[in-house]
Design an enzyme around this catalytic site. Structure first.
Site, short mmCIF file in Angstrom:
data_model
loop_
_atom_site.label_atom_id
_atom_site.label_comp_id
_atom_site.label_asym_id
_atom_site.label_seq_id
_atom_site.Cartn_x
_atom_site.Cartn_y
_atom_site.Cartn_z
CG HIS A 1 -3.73 7.91 0.21
ND1 HIS A 1 -4.68 7.01 0.57
CD2 HIS A 1 -2.79 7.84 1.18
CE1 HIS A 1 -4.36 6.42 1.70
NE2 HIS A 1 -3.22 6.93 2.10
CG ASP B 1 1.42 -16.32 12.44
OD1 ASP B 1 0.65 -15.66 11.72
OD2 ASP B 1 1.11 -17.39 13.00
CE LYS C 1 -5.99 -1.27 5.94
NZ LYS C 1 -5.27 -0.40 5.00
CD GLU D 1 -2.89 1.14 2.42
OE1 GLU D 1 -3.21 0.04 2.91
OE2 GLU D 1 -3.31 2.22 2.85
C1 MEV Z 1 -5.78 3.40 5.26
O1 MEV Z 1 -5.01 2.27 4.89
C2 MEV Z 1 -5.71 3.61 6.75
C3 MEV Z 1 -6.61 4.71 7.31
O2 MEV Z 1 -7.96 4.47 6.90
C4 MEV Z 1 -6.49 4.65 8.80
C5 MEV Z 1 -7.48 5.55 9.52
O3 MEV Z 1 -8.55 5.82 8.98
O4 MEV Z 1 -7.12 5.93 10.66
C6 MEV Z 1 -6.23 6.05 6.77
#
Ligand code: MEV
Length: 432
Positions: A383, A285, A269, A85
């Protein structure tokens, strides 16, 4: 219904090259496709990969980036990250740079305690069974430790036995015995699983029940790593926004994740965006860590943010991330994958706990980068350039054409494969 048949008898007995030929005839792949699947130009040879997992046809590469600027407990570190990513390595490096203004990251960790679980059903007398198991604690530990003399020699191994009773489950009552194991510098899955299997017959005798599952738990809530960071508002300021406003925005971002599981999932995430790539680069792992992280995030009965954020008296934004991190620096892929070994060498960690602490810093850094972007300009701005490059490559641009096509799409704010193809055609015409 297709005519393809994925039931390929004896596939596992073929060589990687023979397996590829089977795969080729299965789905109309051409020689170029096979070259891609074969991989093997990298440092992990197909022969070595063939010894790591089953049914190997090749190796699969990921970009490996190095996150810069990390200062952990006063020591500078370069952090290897393997990930597909865009923006993750840049985001972590940027946040680590901001963190330097407040002295970098400080960390701590618990011992590497893992739990092996043995499930016992049809136990005639739960109280008697519990008493019998606890009375034989030492014998159970001795039997468990006989499975891993190396751990014991180094000062680790099984050290406690616990009994849990579930009065009700979809198949009735069950007793679950925990063997608590200090795994030291190993991730410990093999040792813990062997111990759980070894003690199960003894537990059957002691409880009069029948043992079914004998396996470690990935909720490693006694194997935690913690990182703290202090971000002065001046470091967080943007040209269009004073630092204290950025702090306020980031606190709102945290508060959102604290109360709402939908947001907390994405927030977490973002934390794992920083952790998984380090796990992959060092041969860990990562599924185990992911599973433990999310379970830990729900430990109080409601899924919430793994990190916590507050403003201190001086107005600094203070973040803390504590979470389960079962990693190892001995055994497993860390020893077999040559790149993982080099990545560990680069990190210069002396223990699994130190590696876990680096991981949690990378997670907190990713969290900072995401929250700051989200609370200010939004995530898409940063991004866009990287995303545009991926789109350009996906339609076949290579070399300098990647940047030419990507930059133009960003300028036009039109980042789409169709536009990328058009631009690529135009640029290619110019060059031919
Ligand atoms: C994208 O890979 C991760 C985000 O969505 C994390 C977040 O929203 O805090 C930008």
């Amino acid at each position: 219904m297709g005519t393809k048949n994925s039931r390929i008898a004896g596939f596992y007995q073929l060589s990687p090259e023979q397996r590829l030929q089977e795969v080729k005839s299965f789905d109309g792949l051409n020689e170029m496709d096979l070259t891609m699947l074969r991989g093997g130009n990298g440092i992990l040879s197909v022969a070595r990969a063939d010894k790591m997992i089953e049914n190997v046809v090749g190796t699969f590469e990921l970009p490996l980036g190095i996150a810069t600027n990390f200062q952990i407990n006063g020591q500078d570190k370069l952090v290897p990250m393997a990930v597909e990513e865009p923006s993750i390595v840049a985001g972590a490096s940027f946040a680590a740079k901001l963190a330097r203004a407040g002295g970098g990251f400080s960390t701590s960790s618990t011992r590497a305690l893992m739990i092996g679980q043995v499930q016992l059903v049809d136990v005639p007398d739960v109280d008697a069974a519990r008493t019998a198991v606890l009375a034989q604690r030492d014998a159970i530990l001795e039997l468990a430790n006989a499975q891993s003399s190396s751990l014991v020699k180094l000062g680790g191994g099984a050290e406690d036995v616990e009994v849990q009773h579930f009065a009700d489950s979809p198949t009735g009552p069950m007793l679950v015995v925990h063997v608590v194991v200090d795994c030291l510098d190993a991730m410990g899955a093999n040792a813990v699983n062997s111990m759980a299997e070894a003690v199960a017959p003894m537990l059957e005798r002691l409880t009069g029940g029948r043992a079914y599952l004998r396996i470690l738990s990935n909720l490693t809530d006694r194997r935690l790593a913690k990182a703290t960071v202090v971000l002065p508002p001046a470091a967080l300021a943007r040209p269009d926004m004073p630092g204290h406003e950025v702090v306020q925005g980031m606190l709102h971002a945290y508060a959102f994740a604290a109360v709402d599981p939908y947001r907390a999932t994405t927030h977490n995430k973002g934390i794992l965006n920083g952790i998984d790539p380090v796990l992959i680069a060092t041969g860990q792992d990562w599924r185990a860590v992911e599973a433990g992280a999310h379970a830990y995030a729900a430990r109080n009965g409601r899924y919430t943010s793994l990190s916590t954020w507050r403003r201190d008296e001086a107005g600094n934004l203070v973040g803390e991330l504590e979470m389960p991190l079962a990693v190892g620096i001995v055994g497993g892929a860390t020893k077999v994958h040559p790149a993982a070994q080099a990545a560990l060498k680069l990190l210069n960690v002396q223990s699994a706990r130190e590696l876990a602490e680096v991981c949690v810093c990378a997670g907190l850094a990713s969290n900072v980068a995401a929250m700051r972007a989200l609370a200010t300009e939004g995530i898409q701005q940063g991004h866009m350039a990287l995303h545009a490059r991926q789109i350009a490559m996906s339609v076949g641009a290579s070399g300098t054409l990647v940047d030419l096509v990507a930059e133009q799409m960003v300028r036009e704010r039109n980042i789409k494969p169709a536009r990328a193809s058009e631009l690529l055609r135009q640029h290619t015409d110019v060059y031919i």
